[in-house]
Design an enzyme around this catalytic site. Structure first.
Site, PDB file in Angstrom:
ATOM      1  N   ARG A 204       0.805  -1.228   0.000  1.00 18.52           N
ATOM      2  CA  ARG A 204       0.000   0.000   0.000  1.00 18.52           C
ATOM      3  C   ARG A 204       0.837   1.277   0.000  1.00 18.52           C
ATOM      4  O   ARG A 204       0.422   2.303  -0.521  1.00 18.52           O
ATOM      5  CB  ARG A 204      -0.982  -0.015   1.177  1.00 18.52           C
ATOM      6  CG  ARG A 204      -0.372   0.208   2.518  1.00 18.52           C
ATOM      7  CD  ARG A 204      -1.375   0.010   3.652  1.00 18.52           C
ATOM      8  NE  ARG A 204      -1.566  -1.400   3.946  1.00 18.52           N
ATOM      9  CZ  ARG A 204      -0.670  -2.160   4.581  1.00 18.52           C
ATOM     10  NH1 ARG A 204       0.503  -1.651   4.965  1.00 18.52           N
ATOM     11  NH2 ARG A 204      -0.917  -3.427   4.819  1.00 18.52           N
ATOM     12  N   THR A 261      15.683   8.397  12.080  1.00 22.71           N
ATOM     13  CA  THR A 261      17.097   8.021  12.292  1.00 22.71           C
ATOM     14  C   THR A 261      17.571   7.010  11.254  1.00 22.71           C
ATOM     15  O   THR A 261      18.029   5.923  11.606  1.00 22.71           O
ATOM     16  CB  THR A 261      17.302   7.424  13.703  1.00 22.71           C
ATOM     17  OG1 THR A 261      16.478   6.243  13.798  1.00 22.71           O
ATOM     18  CG2 THR A 261      16.933   8.392  14.799  1.00 22.71           C
ATOM     19  N   HIS A 371       7.740 -10.650  15.014  1.00 17.63           N
ATOM     20  CA  HIS A 371       7.356  -9.390  15.640  1.00 17.63           C
ATOM     21  C   HIS A 371       6.189  -9.598  16.590  1.00 17.63           C
ATOM     22  O   HIS A 371       5.453 -10.576  16.489  1.00 17.63           O
ATOM     23  CB  HIS A 371       7.099  -8.289  14.613  1.00 17.63           C
ATOM     24  CG  HIS A 371       5.854  -8.381  13.797  1.00 17.63           C
ATOM     25  ND1 HIS A 371       4.677  -7.792  14.178  1.00 17.63           N
ATOM     26  CD2 HIS A 371       5.611  -8.956  12.595  1.00 17.63           C
ATOM     27  CE1 HIS A 371       3.755  -7.986  13.227  1.00 17.63           C
ATOM     28  NE2 HIS A 371       4.293  -8.693  12.259  1.00 17.63           N
ATOM     29  N   ASP A 381      -1.538 -12.154  12.251  1.00 16.74           N
ATOM     30  CA  ASP A 381      -0.380 -11.298  12.043  1.00 16.74           C
ATOM     31  C   ASP A 381      -0.168 -10.410  13.241  1.00 16.74           C
ATOM     32  O   ASP A 381      -0.887  -9.420  13.408  1.00 16.74           O
ATOM     33  CB  ASP A 381      -0.611 -10.450  10.785  1.00 16.74           C
ATOM     34  CG  ASP A 381       0.548  -9.530  10.457  1.00 16.74           C
ATOM     35  OD1 ASP A 381       1.583  -9.592  11.141  1.00 16.74           O
ATOM     36  OD2 ASP A 381       0.411  -8.756   9.495  1.00 16.74           O
ATOM     37  N   GLU A 418       6.940  -3.632  14.099  1.00 19.03           N
ATOM     38  CA  GLU A 418       7.146  -4.111  12.732  1.00 19.03           C
ATOM     39  C   GLU A 418       6.128  -3.525  11.790  1.00 19.03           C
ATOM     40  O   GLU A 418       6.420  -3.191  10.643  1.00 19.03           O
ATOM     41  CB  GLU A 418       7.062  -5.646  12.697  1.00 19.03           C
ATOM     42  CG  GLU A 418       7.403  -6.268  11.347  1.00 19.03           C
ATOM     43  CD  GLU A 418       6.196  -6.514  10.433  1.00 19.03           C
ATOM     44  OE1 GLU A 418       6.408  -7.036   9.318  1.00 19.03           O
ATOM     45  OE2 GLU A 418       5.040  -6.184  10.801  1.00 19.03           O
ATOM     46  N   GLU A 419       4.875  -3.408  12.283  1.00 22.15           N
ATOM     47  CA  GLU A 419       3.783  -2.997  11.402  1.00 22.15           C
ATOM     48  C   GLU A 419       4.002  -1.610  10.816  1.00 22.15           C
ATOM     49  O   GLU A 419       3.494  -1.280   9.754  1.00 22.15           O
ATOM     50  CB  GLU A 419       2.444  -3.058  12.151  1.00 22.15           C
ATOM     51  CG  GLU A 419       1.981  -4.474  12.494  1.00 22.15           C
ATOM     52  CD  GLU A 419       1.669  -5.323  11.269  1.00 22.15           C
ATOM     53  OE1 GLU A 419       1.786  -4.830  10.131  1.00 22.15           O
ATOM     54  OE2 GLU A 419       1.323  -6.508  11.459  1.00 22.15           O
ATOM     55  N   GLU A 430      20.611  -2.077  13.043  1.00 18.79           N
ATOM     56  CA  GLU A 430      21.499  -0.922  12.913  1.00 18.79           C
ATOM     57  C   GLU A 430      22.391  -0.779  14.151  1.00 18.79           C
ATOM     58  O   GLU A 430      23.577  -0.466  14.041  1.00 18.79           O
ATOM     59  CB  GLU A 430      20.683   0.351  12.662  1.00 18.79           C
ATOM     60  CG  GLU A 430      20.077   0.350  11.253  1.00 18.79           C
ATOM     61  CD  GLU A 430      19.097   1.485  10.968  1.00 18.79           C
ATOM     62  OE1 GLU A 430      18.680   1.628   9.806  1.00 18.79           O
ATOM     63  OE2 GLU A 430      18.734   2.209  11.915  1.00 18.79           O
ATOM     64  N   SER A 516      10.461  -7.276   0.626  1.00 23.37           N
ATOM     65  CA  SER A 516      10.404  -6.741   1.971  1.00 23.37           C
ATOM     66  C   SER A 516       9.045  -7.131   2.523  1.00 23.37           C
ATOM     67  O   SER A 516       8.343  -7.946   1.963  1.00 23.37           O
ATOM     68  CB  SER A 516      10.603  -5.229   1.968  1.00 23.37           C
ATOM     69  OG  SER A 516      10.682  -4.770   3.282  1.00 23.37           O
ATOM     70  N   ARG A 535       5.933 -19.920   6.618  1.00 24.22           N
ATOM     71  CA  ARG A 535       4.544 -19.867   7.103  1.00 24.22           C
ATOM     72  C   ARG A 535       3.718 -20.964   6.434  1.00 24.22           C
ATOM     73  O   ARG A 535       4.179 -21.608   5.496  1.00 24.22           O
ATOM     74  CB  ARG A 535       3.914 -18.503   6.805  1.00 24.22           C
ATOM     75  CG  ARG A 535       3.846 -18.148   5.341  1.00 24.22           C
ATOM     76  CD  ARG A 535       3.087 -16.837   5.080  1.00 24.22           C
ATOM     77  NE  ARG A 535       3.624 -15.737   5.870  1.00 24.22           N
ATOM     78  CZ  ARG A 535       3.407 -14.446   5.589  1.00 24.22           C
ATOM     79  NH1 ARG A 535       2.670 -14.116   4.515  1.00 24.22           N
ATOM     80  NH2 ARG A 535       3.898 -13.499   6.338  1.00 24.22           N
ATOM     81  N   SER A 622      27.481  -5.200 -23.728  1.00 25.00           N
ATOM     82  CA  SER A 622      27.708  -6.644 -23.713  1.00 25.00           C
ATOM     83  C   SER A 622      27.418  -7.217 -22.331  1.00 25.00           C
ATOM     84  O   SER A 622      27.730  -6.601 -21.306  1.00 25.00           O
ATOM     85  CB  SER A 622      29.162  -6.928 -24.086  1.00 25.00           C
ATOM     86  OG  SER A 622      29.499  -8.247 -23.702  1.00 25.00           O
ATOM     87  N   ASP A 660      33.156 -20.326   8.006  1.00 32.52           N
ATOM     88  CA  ASP A 660      33.228 -18.866   7.910  1.00 32.52           C
ATOM     89  C   ASP A 660      32.875 -18.423   6.492  1.00 32.52           C
ATOM     90  O   ASP A 660      32.154 -17.435   6.293  1.00 32.52           O
ATOM     91  CB  ASP A 660      34.640 -18.364   8.254  1.00 32.52           C
ATOM     92  CG  ASP A 660      34.854 -18.222   9.752  1.00 32.52           C
ATOM     93  OD1 ASP A 660      33.898 -18.480  10.504  1.00 32.52           O
ATOM     94  OD2 ASP A 660      35.968 -17.871  10.162  1.00 32.52           O
ATOM     95  N   HIS A 683      21.868  -5.172  -0.854  1.00 34.55           N
ATOM     96  CA  HIS A 683      22.052  -6.479  -1.488  1.00 34.55           C
ATOM     97  C   HIS A 683      21.904  -6.282  -2.991  1.00 34.55           C
ATOM     98  O   HIS A 683      20.877  -5.802  -3.457  1.00 34.55           O
ATOM     99  CB  HIS A 683      20.985  -7.455  -0.965  1.00 34.55           C
ATOM    100  CG  HIS A 683      21.341  -8.895  -1.116  1.00 34.55           C
ATOM    101  ND1 HIS A 683      21.628  -9.480  -2.324  1.00 34.55           N
ATOM    102  CD2 HIS A 683      21.444  -9.889  -0.197  1.00 34.55           C
ATOM    103  CE1 HIS A 683      21.888 -10.772  -2.132  1.00 34.55           C
ATOM    104  NE2 HIS A 683      21.792 -11.043  -0.846  1.00 34.55           N
TER     105      HIS A 683
END
Lengths: 745, 745
Positions: A204, A261, A371, A381, A418-419, A430, A516, A535, A622, A660, A683
């Site tokens: 949304r 932030t 969450h 949810d 989270e919502e 972070e 996401s 889920r 190319s 590792d 990413h």
């Protein structure tokens, strides 16, 4: 033989027997005495632990958890945020976790104005101002739960506030292609109009962003039965379909984390943007946006003017869908008024972090996150997931109390807010970005545990494929009805219902790309920690998502009556989560198949060739270097896989060296500079789509540069950007290949 | 006792003896047979290896290396770049390194125009155009080497080209404070003038940048005897002081690495900026800039008009220093013409990377780097270092051939195109950033090995303090004269000559902060790999730097006759390098003292308090959070140090866990977003000063925001920036503290 000789013989025999005995004693005493750690350091995981933990995960506990969690609304930043966090911390400690603590963050949240005299609403008026219909502030009291005073009325978080009036235009899902179609093909300019979009198809927040970009005065979002109901299925409270008064709440923020932030944790000394700066930097809408149910939606759309909407724009209301603008005769004078009154406030939210320390490699973390905050009761949810996560934590705590410890550390995370935009998880990531980058093996996300009972489904990094396949094979398929399941394992049912290769009876299940939409995003997109989201879903042939999503009808009854009466589906999800965590925490060599990643990259490169090669050839661009980089990654992945097999499993350092590199495989795809225009996403292989945050976009730098390039104003500049992004993508893939090489330099 | 009894007794004795023997045999056979790796994995380094490698490093080999390397000019991008790289690779392989290879990059370099008809030069003319004096294209042929056709004439790389004429203004060192003084105190506007600055005090690129910012038409840089000669010492070729015709070449680029490919390696598929974009992005000057000797410089300055220059602006030419603009009577009509003709070209440069693989932790790298390219013969810069590095490589190769291997891998790197802006090292670091971030233990830089024979000196990360102290204590102080040294070790002499605490006879030596100026920069400033730079220097009481720096007189003779005739100083530097590398590669627990870092941070925080607390108090800015973060880092460092001591040294994984945290300690200070306005620099604790790239600046984000804040145009915005940088600095220090905690999360 004389006496002396016999003496000697006896002595000799005694000596020989003694030496043999002694050697045996000496040999084995040495084993135990000299290096007590040696065996422990190279011990592999044990299937019996998995069986034990599965046994310990009980449906009745999950049901009790869910009942408790959903007894009150628990939106972020309100008292229940702290209350439920403290209770959870205490329970985790009681379950036997080594530690559990709260991590608070002060973040910008958003609520409907507390001024009762100016609620957010949508009004359809006649030319003379007479009200035709007006949206209700609250959803209809269809069950006993609706009287709770803490239910937050339907709203869209971070909406601009305002009072606008104008003509109405229908914009379908409000996707960029819908706006293009409107402007380019239908010659309708949404600028200066109030737009109405239906929920579904995309996030949304992207609808709001596009509406603002295309100049809409305001945006109304309604839930069409085509997307939130299935014909022939009863609506709540008689069934699990959306009733006319049900409204989907939800955030409009496209960025992740506290809007004030960005990039840094929202702690006490953080530097905070002003709200005005945040609107720009974090992409919050300035126009008013408000959600409504289809009970009001149908009245807005019923007499809309303009041409009939294209076939694929039509929903399942019993009307003729038209685009507008304005209304048809004899309702041409009608106008729509949109009043939105939303307040942003800095409030405190809490994560809960619980840890069972690893015995051998305590500095390696397998993180299980869910969450805790919900828009209202959140029975699906996220509390279905919270209920499951808590039971998994209890089960592992039990095992620990019985004397077991994982090789690597298990971390349980309960996220706040989270919502609103994955805020709790993002702030934590972070804050701990250094530690996580250096030590996190994987992040396993469970948001909704079960929105249906049809099949398991997963979206994941290719690095998680092996582990989720292994885990689902070990977990029995849950029997929803008394007849039991016709599949042996979750894997079997999953592979049959969602096969990757539809024609093939031996196909592996399909696994989607991470975009996401839940808390794996900061781990995966920002830090490059291999992640998965799991889920159970409903049958996509019936409905694509659960209908009561983010409405106040998402109650305990919904789950108990219509989704999973015996909580066996929830149990199965918990077992899969536990088996995956165990596999990742206890295996001597990490259960990560690097060739799953190279296969995924080859597929992506192939689709890039298919999609772009004609246009690229015209521009003299190319793809050879990109193809080489993907091939180099493929060879490197094969070599790493061989090393995993050939490794001296008795040498703990040789094992750690390989582990590792497996752990850091995903980090290889991180570009610290981030994606252009949205630098927090780092990413290079997977990002949320720039046009739908829910969806994953492969090679996003390239895809964004190529998007709608035919219509770019400055063609030369856009092609330069394409070349630049191609070079960056190529470099990053090559760099990731190098990072999993034994030699490296 | 009967016969049977005696039989039994004998048998029993035999049995007992046998058992004892057997136990011993069994016990020790087990040791060898069952876990052959166990002892090896936890074996600590051995001092005898250090003694052996010191023994192997021979002055006569270093001398031969230097003679060979300086036999031809070897500027980057010209044929000798490849030639010397290939020879070095072959010699390294012959010395016994496991591998050695070239890594090519195609980068933007800069040379004097090949058009002989339009050389770069400075002309002083009378009003009527008569030439008073004109700079020579080449330095005077004072020795036999000067006839070499491959000597590049004096120039400043990446200068703008142009032909400008105007009044002359003397700007002292061309520092920002000099320009401020000129404008604010002396009311002289350098805009539209040709400026003349003396070399020294700061990096020449900063002089050019400031000259351009202050509007100068062009910049002439000359070497004043005050900075490049010492009274009473003969000039070259009779001594090591600068003759009037000697000119310092050098780059003007402030950014690091290839100007066309910032952040990414300059490989075949790299996306390249246009030269115009590069001027902006990589900060290349657009005004013409040209270096001259003081033979011409004195004539330009002799009759300069204006007021007498401030006392600290006066050099050691036998004239009255004046500021200008213009000339004094009767020379008022004189003008200065500056013609610069410099061409930028994309050329290939080569690094050589040689490796001796570690036996136990091959995925941990101790890197020893030196650049290979020189402006001309480079006998000091860098070939003194190249000659030493090669001998160290040979010595380690010899040990390897004798059967030894380091625990961790040793990497030797010979960089190309350092002189232009650390290009070879930067491109390589950008190409291997992932691998290096994950696996590099330390970077040890040796640029100039010996620019004098007075004392050892070092600039380093605090993480390297312990290792360099340990190494210098093990190396005998070199005896430059036949009487020998009066100090036992390099450490003793260093501590006596450059004490940190001048009054204290037991003071440790002083170690400077890393700014920029050599190849440690990309490792340290960009990736956060703990780094050190070592060399021998001349007596600062005589001269602050070696006088012939970057001139064509920097020949083999300079070193052989005046600096280190027996190459014992060079030998000592090689031995220190080898001992440090060995310490870092072979010690079971890494020789990194985390409390050296916390001490450094405490010192920096204290000077921030001293410097800013009044201004901060006025603005209501508190330093409490920064102080807490530094205190938290201090406690974390102390805990880590205790863990280093208490660790189970028989458990190789427990040791690796601690070593990983020591290795990553420095990474903790990296902010992936970089410093504002110069994002490639990502170390939050140390950066090059924004006003002098050679110098290190602690807490650079804060210092840059505070710089000249009294005169900032928008005071509010600047104080907001200060608050933001304070928060980022605080967060980063806290984040680094967390990253060295055992628990971490």
């Amino acid at each position: 033989m004389d006496g002396k000789g016999r003496f000697l013989l006896v002595a000799a025999i005694g000596l020989v027997v003694g030496v043999v005995l002694g050697v045996v004693i000496g040999y084995f005493s040495r084993q135990a005495g000299s290096a007590p750690w040696a065996e422990e350091l190279v011990r592999d995981g044990d299937d019996s632990v998995g069986r034990r933990v599965q046994e310990e995960i009980l449906p009745e506990n999950i049901e009790a958890n869910l009942r408790r969690l959903t007894s009150v609304p628990h939106i972020a930043g309100r008292p229940m945020d702290l209350g439920q966090a403290e209770e959870l911390r205490d329970r985790w400690l009681q379950y036997g976790l080594d530690s559990a603590r709260l991590t608070p963050y002060d973040i910008l949240l958003s609520y409907p104005s507390s001024d009762d005299n100016s609620p957010s609403r949508v009004t359809l008026m006649e030319a003379n101002g007479t009200v035709v219909i007006q949206s209700q502030v609250e959803e209809a009291p269809l069950d006993e739960y609706q009287t709770d005073p803490n239910i937050v009325p339907p709203f869209n978080a971070y909406s601009g506030s305002g009072d606008v009036e104008g003509e109405l235009v229908y914009v379908n899902y409000g996707r960029v292609e819908d706006f293009f179609h409107l402007q380019r093909d239908l010659n309708i300019d949404p600028a200066g109009k109030i737009c109405i979009a239906r929920y579904g198809s995309i996030f949304r927040g992207d609808k709001a962003e596009k509406a603002e970009q295309f100049g809409c005065l305001g945006l109304i979002i309604y839930s069409d039965p085509a997307d939130y109901s299935a014909r022939g299925y009863p609506v709540y409270p008689d069934g699990w379909m959306l009733p006319p008064s049900g409204v989907q709440r939800g955030t409009l923020m496209i960025a992740q984390g506290d809007p004030l932030t960005p990039f840094y944790p929202a702690n006490e000394y953080a530097y905070r943007l002003s709200e005005e700066e945040a609107k720009v930097v974090s992409g919050l809408p300035t126009i008013p946006v408000h959600p409504i149910g289809f009970g009001v939606g149908i009245e807005l759309l019923r007499y809309l003017g303009g041409n009939e909407a294209p076939a694929e724009w039509r929903g399942d209301l019993n009307i003729t869908y038209r685009t507008g603008p304005g209304f048809q005769h004899p309702h041409t004078g009608r106008r729509v008024r949109l009043q939105v009154n939303v307040q942003n406030e800095v409030k405190r939210t809490y994560n809960v972090i619980g840890i069972i320390e690893g015995s051998v490699e305590p500095d390696r973390y397998v993180i299980m996150g869910n969450h805790r905050d919900a828009w209202v009761f959140g029975s699906v949810d996220p509390s279905s997931g919270s209920a499951v996560q808590e039971e998994v934590a209890r089960a592992f705590g039990k095992l620990k109390q019985e004397g077991w410890r994982p090789r690597r550390s298990l971390v349980f995370a309960s996220w706040g807010a989270e919502e609103y935009g994955l805020i709790g998880s993002t702030e934590w990531v972070e804050e701990y970005s250094k530690v996580l980058s250096e030590r996190a093996v994987a992040y396993l996300n469970i948001d909704i545990a079960a929105l249906g009972n049809f099949t398991f489904r997963s979206i994941a990094s290719p690095a998680m494929f092996q582990s989720v396949f292994d885990a689902t094979k070990k977990v029995p398929d849950p029997a929803v009805n008394p007849a039991g399941s016709s599949y042996n394992s979750v894997y079997d049912s999953w592979a049959a219902k969602l096969p990757k290769d539809a024609g093939n009876p031996n196909s592996v299940p399909t696994i989607g790309q991470l975009g996401s939409g839940s808390d794996y995003t900061p781990f995966f997109q920002h830090l490059g920690i291999s992640s998965i989201d799991i889920r159970f879903i409903c049958d996509p042939a019936v409905i694509s998502y659960y209908a009561l999503y983010h409405s106040s009808y998402e109650t305990f009854d919904l789950v108990k009556k219509f989704i999973d009466p015996e909580f066996k589906v929830h149990q199965a999800v918990g077992r899969v989560l536990a088996e995956m965590a165990l596999d990742l925490a206890d295996s001597l060599v990490l259960p990560i198949d690097p060739t799953a990643y190279s296969t995924a990259l080859q597929d992506i490169a192939a689709s890039v060739r298919t999609e772009y090669s004609t246009q690229f050839a015209e521009q003299g661009i190319s793809l050879d270097h990109l193809n080489s980089a993907v091939d180099n990654f493929t060879s490197a992945a094969q070599r790493l896989k061989r090393r995993m097999a050939d490794i001296d499993r008795k040498n703990p350092l040789a094992v750690r060296v390989v582990n590792d590199q497996l752990m850091q495989l995903e980090r290889g795809f991180i570009d610290p500079l981030g994606l252009p225009g949205r630098e927090w996403y780092r990413h290079v292989v997977y990002a949320p789509s720039a046009h739908n945050s829910y969806a994953g976009q492969a090679f996003p730098g390239l895809a964004d540069a190529m998007f709608d390039i035919e219509n770019a104003v400055n063609q030369t500049a856009r092609w330069e950007e394409v070349k630049k992004q191609l070079a960056i993508t190529t470099y990053t893939v090559q760099s990731a290949a190098t990072a999993i090489e034994e030699g490296g330099l």
